[in-house]
Design a protein around this motif. Structure first.
Motif, PDB file in Angstrom:
ATOM      1  N   GLY A 258       4.164  16.393  -9.502  1.00  0.00           N
ATOM      2  CA  GLY A 258       5.242  16.611 -10.503  1.00  0.00           C
ATOM      3  C   GLY A 258       6.482  15.822 -10.538  1.00  0.00           C
ATOM      4  N   PHE A 259       6.409  14.601 -10.042  1.00  0.00           N
ATOM      5  CA  PHE A 259       7.415  13.799 -10.124  1.00  0.00           C
ATOM      6  C   PHE A 259       8.366  14.011  -9.097  1.00  0.00           C
ATOM      7  CE2 PHE A 259       5.839  14.270 -14.471  1.00  0.00           C
ATOM      8  CZ  PHE A 259       5.132  13.143 -14.609  1.00  0.00           C
ATOM      9  N   LYS A 260       7.938  14.397  -7.929  1.00  0.00           N
ATOM     10  CA  LYS A 260       8.783  14.449  -6.704  1.00  0.00           C
ATOM     11  C   LYS A 260       8.562  13.431  -5.696  1.00  0.00           C
ATOM     12  CE  LYS A 260       8.977  19.655  -6.887  1.00  0.00           C
ATOM     13  NZ  LYS A 260       8.524  20.834  -6.094  1.00  0.00           N
ATOM     14  N   LYS A 261       9.739  12.712  -5.501  1.00  0.00           N
ATOM     15  CA  LYS A 261       9.764  11.671  -4.552  1.00  0.00           C
ATOM     16  C   LYS A 261       9.329  12.084  -2.998  1.00  0.00           C
ATOM     17  CE  LYS A 261      12.927   8.484  -6.806  1.00  0.00           C
ATOM     18  NZ  LYS A 261      14.165   7.565  -6.785  1.00  0.00           N
ATOM     19  N   THR A 262       8.277  11.366  -2.627  1.00  0.00           N
ATOM     20  CA  THR A 262       7.677  11.756  -1.242  1.00  0.00           C
ATOM     21  C   THR A 262       7.699  10.521  -0.353  1.00  0.00           C
ATOM     22  OG1 THR A 262       6.342  13.441  -2.333  1.00  0.00           O
ATOM     23  CG2 THR A 262       5.698  12.668  -0.127  1.00  0.00           C
ATOM     24  N   ARG A 263       8.445  10.498   0.884  1.00  0.00           N
ATOM     25  CA  ARG A 263       7.989   9.128   1.601  1.00  0.00           C
ATOM     26  C   ARG A 263       7.031   9.681   2.795  1.00  0.00           C
ATOM     27  NH1 ARG A 263      10.170   4.307   0.607  1.00  0.00           N
ATOM     28  NH2 ARG A 263      10.916   3.381   2.597  1.00  0.00           N
ATOM     29  N   VAL A 264       6.200   8.500   2.958  1.00  0.00           N
ATOM     30  CA  VAL A 264       5.162   8.692   3.734  1.00  0.00           C
ATOM     31  C   VAL A 264       5.364   7.475   5.079  1.00  0.00           C
ATOM     32  CG1 VAL A 264       3.413   9.016   2.125  1.00  0.00           C
ATOM     33  CG2 VAL A 264       3.763   6.955   2.983  1.00  0.00           C
TER      34      VAL A 264
ATOM     35  N   VAL B 256       0.909  -1.043  -0.039  1.00  0.00           N
ATOM     36  CA  VAL B 256      -0.012   0.103   0.016  1.00  0.00           C
ATOM     37  C   VAL B 256       0.869   1.272   0.047  1.00  0.00           C
ATOM     38  CG1 VAL B 256      -1.614   1.090   1.265  1.00  0.00           C
ATOM     39  CG2 VAL B 256      -1.865  -1.228   1.176  1.00  0.00           C
ATOM     40  N   GLN B 257       2.116   1.209   0.957  1.00  0.00           N
ATOM     41  CA  GLN B 257       2.899   2.398   0.888  1.00  0.00           C
ATOM     42  C   GLN B 257       3.286   2.577  -0.517  1.00  0.00           C
ATOM     43  OE1 GLN B 257       5.895   1.908   3.575  1.00  0.00           O
ATOM     44  NE2 GLN B 257       7.164   3.862   3.187  1.00  0.00           N
TER      45      GLN B 257
ATOM     46  N   ASN C 268       3.635   6.417  -5.090  1.00  0.00           N
ATOM     47  CA  ASN C 268       3.633   6.501  -6.303  1.00  0.00           C
ATOM     48  C   ASN C 268       2.484   7.537  -6.860  1.00  0.00           C
ATOM     49  OD1 ASN C 268       4.368   5.589  -9.232  1.00  0.00           O
ATOM     50  ND2 ASN C 268       2.204   5.092  -9.187  1.00  0.00           N
ATOM     51  N   ALA C 269       1.330   7.469  -6.301  1.00  0.00           N
ATOM     52  CA  ALA C 269       0.083   8.393  -6.354  1.00  0.00           C
ATOM     53  C   ALA C 269       0.872   9.885  -6.064  1.00  0.00           C
ATOM     54  CB  ALA C 269      -0.822   8.334  -5.765  1.00  0.00           C
ATOM     55  N   LEU C 270       1.244   9.979  -4.950  1.00  0.00           N
ATOM     56  CA  LEU C 270       2.131  11.329  -4.631  1.00  0.00           C
ATOM     57  C   LEU C 270       3.072  11.731  -5.644  1.00  0.00           C
ATOM     58  CD1 LEU C 270       2.377  10.785  -0.844  1.00  0.00           C
ATOM     59  CD2 LEU C 270       0.926  12.360  -1.734  1.00  0.00           C
ATOM     60  N   TYR C 271       3.917  10.783  -6.238  1.00  0.00           N
ATOM     61  CA  TYR C 271       4.775  11.323  -6.894  1.00  0.00           C
ATOM     62  C   TYR C 271       4.271  11.824  -8.220  1.00  0.00           C
ATOM     63  CZ  TYR C 271       8.632  10.462 -10.334  1.00  0.00           C
ATOM     64  OH  TYR C 271       9.826  10.313 -11.299  1.00  0.00           O
ATOM     65  N   ASN C 272       3.446  11.230  -8.828  1.00  0.00           N
ATOM     66  CA  ASN C 272       2.549  11.741  -9.772  1.00  0.00           C
ATOM     67  C   ASN C 272       1.883  13.121  -9.648  1.00  0.00           C
ATOM     68  OD1 ASN C 272       2.882   9.512 -12.244  1.00  0.00           O
ATOM     69  ND2 ASN C 272       2.383   8.163 -10.771  1.00  0.00           N
ATOM     70  N   PHE C 273       1.235  13.365  -8.575  1.00  0.00           N
ATOM     71  CA  PHE C 273       0.450  14.316  -8.252  1.00  0.00           C
ATOM     72  C   PHE C 273       1.356  15.746  -8.031  1.00  0.00           C
ATOM     73  CE2 PHE C 273      -1.010  17.063  -5.023  1.00  0.00           C
ATOM     74  CZ  PHE C 273      -2.262  17.748  -5.514  1.00  0.00           C
TER      75      PHE C 273
END
Length: 263
Positions: A40-46, A27-28, A33-38
């Motif tokens: 503008g292709f910035k990696k985000t760790r949750v 799920v993570q 990946n959804a945050l990355y696309n939303f």
């Protein structure tokens, strides 16, 4: 830099748990990946409040992440959802203080385990509930779970793969009720060990079947030995229902637990 908290709901049947995996089946991985696309292709760790196992569901999973993207809060909900599969949904989002932590700020977690009791397995509820072929005595099971409330060493209900530094946890409340063919087990604690709830449910089923007396749960608790316990029950009926935080963080109330009122 902004810190954002989100509430996530997901059907865990098709995922290999919460925590990121090499094959990106968690799920993570899907949320990041959804945050990355939303973004503008910035990696985000949750970071999440509770790392659920493969097949386990969540009604109100809380996560947080940091971002420098300046968007309206409603855009975070609708935008991220547009990149998620139907089995995962962002329910709400809000800006939070930088000292908020989805996992370490939480003061309690509540899980439900739903068991479907029937001679025949259900096609409709497949992967959504646990299944018991046997008739279960709820009164006996309720007597047994009373022994688990309070602060205890839960080594007898701990997976051998558990990485927690201590087996001590505090259960604030535990109850079990029958709703037609369903038995609903609810449990609230400060935190849980790996497979702890599923191991408890597996033991309670032995009580409900009349194979062991309720006092056996107390004896098992005191033994602090997983090898003396019973098989781990299915992940299918387990739901992360709610995460509670100190009022200072002003985290939104999770208000849709009533979707399970018919159980």
């Amino acid at each position: 830099m902004y810190r954002i908290a989100m509430c996530i709901s997901y059907n865990g049947a098709s995922f290999c748990g919460w925590q990121t995996q090499l094959n990106l089946c968690a799920v993570q991985d899907i949320i990041e990946n959804a945050l990355y696309n939303f973004s503008g292709f910035k990696k985000t760790r949750v970071v999440c409040a509770g790392r659920t196992d493969a097949g386990v569901h969540a009604v109100n999973q809380v996560i947080h992440f940091d971002t420098d993207l300046n968007r309206e809060i409603e855009s975070w909900v609708r935008g991220v959802n547009s990149f998620l599969p139907n089995s995962i949904s962002v329910k709400w989002a809000q800006f939070v203080d930088n000292n908020f932590h989805a996992r370490f700020s939480a003061i309690s977690r509540t899980y439900f385990y739903i068991i479907y009791c029937s001679k025949v397995r259900s096609a409709i509820y497949n992967e959504l509930v646990g299944w018991s072929f046997y008739v279960l005595d709820v009164d006996l099971m309720r007597n047994a779970i009373d022994f688990l409330v309070g602060e205890h060493d839960f080594s007898s209900f701990r997976s051998s793969q558990c990485q927690s530094k201590t087996p001590v946890r505090t259960i604030y409340n535990a109850d079990i009720n029958r709703k037609g063919p369903f038995i609903v087990f609810s449990i609230t604690a400060n935190a849980f060990l790996h497979h702890m709830i599923r191991n408890i449910v597996g033991s309670l089923i032995q009580v409900g079947r009349g194979n062991i007396d309720p006092i056996r749960i107390k004896e098992l608790l005191l033994a602090k030995d997983r090898t003396k316990g019973f098989p781990t029950f299915s992940p299918n009926g387990l739901y992360l229902m709610n995460v509670e935080y100190p009022s200072d963080f002003h985290i939104k109330e999770n208000c849709d637990n009533q979707i399970f009122m018919h159980f």
